[in-house]
Scaffold this motif. Structure first.
Motif, short mmCIF file in Angstrom:
data_model
loop_
_atom_site.label_atom_id
_atom_site.label_comp_id
_atom_site.label_asym_id
_atom_site.label_seq_id
_atom_site.Cartn_x
_atom_site.Cartn_y
_atom_site.Cartn_z
N ALA A 159 5.59 3.59 -3.48
CA ALA A 159 6.60 3.61 -2.42
C ALA A 159 6.88 5.05 -1.98
CB ALA A 159 7.89 2.94 -2.91
N LEU A 197 1.99 -3.24 0.99
CA LEU A 197 3.39 -3.65 0.96
C LEU A 197 3.76 -4.17 -0.43
CD1 LEU A 197 5.23 -3.52 3.47
CD2 LEU A 197 4.88 -5.95 3.79
N ARG A 198 2.86 -4.97 -1.01
CA ARG A 198 3.10 -5.52 -2.35
C ARG A 198 3.13 -4.41 -3.39
NH1 ARG A 198 -0.38 -10.22 -0.47
NH2 ARG A 198 1.18 -11.82 -0.19
N ALA A 207 3.73 -1.22 -2.90
CA ALA A 207 4.90 -0.37 -2.70
C ALA A 207 6.17 -1.05 -3.20
CB ALA A 207 5.05 0.00 -1.22
N ALA A 208 6.23 -2.39 -3.05
CA ALA A 208 7.42 -3.11 -3.53
C ALA A 208 7.47 -3.12 -5.05
CB ALA A 208 7.43 -4.54 -2.99
N VAL A 268 3.85 6.40 0.12
CA VAL A 268 3.82 5.85 1.49
C VAL A 268 4.96 6.45 2.31
CG1 VAL A 268 4.11 3.74 2.84
CG2 VAL A 268 2.69 3.71 0.78
#
Lengths: 203, 203
Positions: B130, B120-121, B123-124, B133
């Motif tokens: 991003a 998540l980190r 991809a952010a 995914v």
């Protein structure tokens, strides 16, 4: 810092307030204090002292702690506006749809979106920033919304609604998954609004 | 790489396959190919060529592209398991609750949670990750779930459900907002399940 504040500062301390420098010093002191103590425990008095300005003057120009926080972190969502434009602007049965419309309207503005994305990224990367945003949101927004809900666990239900809004923002603006990323706001508002409303309604 | 794969590789190429090094080379080649082309356009054949292994052998040991992707990115959610354990495991009216239970069970395992948070980190922070995914999720999960839904815009509704799940994970595990962060999974599953179900049901 406004001209008036500069003049008042100069009169009080007898030193040149430095205009934008003084404002910058106040905001830097605020960021340091918020970062070190968290939102709830940060003190306006300590920020004033650290920046070398008068506490009463700080209150006069930045208002309350939430205003100073928003200025120091360039935080683009005003909890007072949420309450005023969402909670108080119509009946309880449509508060979910108003909240969805309000939040999507903010996210659809490029400058606000960039700032929100930057905050989301920083919060995801830094536990200190996550704690700070958490403290501000819980104190200033969750409590105000939970106060108007009936039923059990109002804070939990407000946070579930907020989690749907944050998740939508992640999926639409960060991950950019299609067709969600290109769906018009008019299509999303009723769907998102129904979910928010279902959390707000007493279960 | 298994002993059997090493032996077959050695027999075929006449060179020492390097054991874990060969597996490492395959995974590195996969990450490079997925990163450069995205999930949909990445090719198993190109990955095999780049790693210097036989394409048929790559298929035999890593299975299909989704398996290789999961291995290369240490991606901890298996879309086939979601379909098998959520969609096919009971009736349509309770698929939302099963999905909520399945996802929370994953997130509550510390090792899986750490990996999901890291993803998540990343991809952010990185548009490339991003996009990767996003490509994997849309191809392997959204399509499979949307295929079993009635009504209009099934992909959009699946993505709204997934956005609620990602948002809950952000609020509970990243931001850590209370009381949501400490609420027992048993309390969250019905609330989250109801929301997911409402997106899945034809509107």
């Amino acid at each position: 810092m406004s001209d008036e504040m500069q003049a008042a500062e100069k009169k009080r301390t007898g030193r040149r307030p430095g205009g934008e420098d003084t404002r910058g010093a106040v905001l830097a002191a605020a960021r340091a204090e918020f970062g070190a103590k968290g939102y709830q425990k940060a003190s306006m008095r300590a920020i004033a002292r650290s920046a070398g300005v008068d506490a009463a003057l700080l209150h006069h120009y930045f208002g309350s702690k939430d205003r100073l926080f928003m200025a120091a972190l360039e935080f683009p969502i005003d909890p007072r506006a949420v309450v005023e434009r969402v909670v108080l602007a119509g009946d309880r049965a449509s508060v979910g749809e108003r909240l969805a419309a309000f939040v999507l309207e903010l996210w659809e503005q490029p400058a606000i979106r960039d700032r929100l994305l930057a905050l989301l990224r920083t919060a995801a990367a830094s536990e200190e920033v996550a704690a700070l945003v958490r403290g501000f949101m819980v104190t200033e927004l969750v409590g105000r919304l939970a106060a108007v809900l009936d039923g059990e666990r109002p804070e939990l239900r407000v946070e579930l609604a907020m989690s749907q809004i944050v998740g939508l923002a992640m999926a639409r603006y960060v991950i950019g998954v299609e067709p969600l990323a290109s769906a018009p706001p008019e299509e999303l508002v009723p769907l998102l609004g129904r979910t928010v409303q279902s959390y707000f309604d007493a279960s």
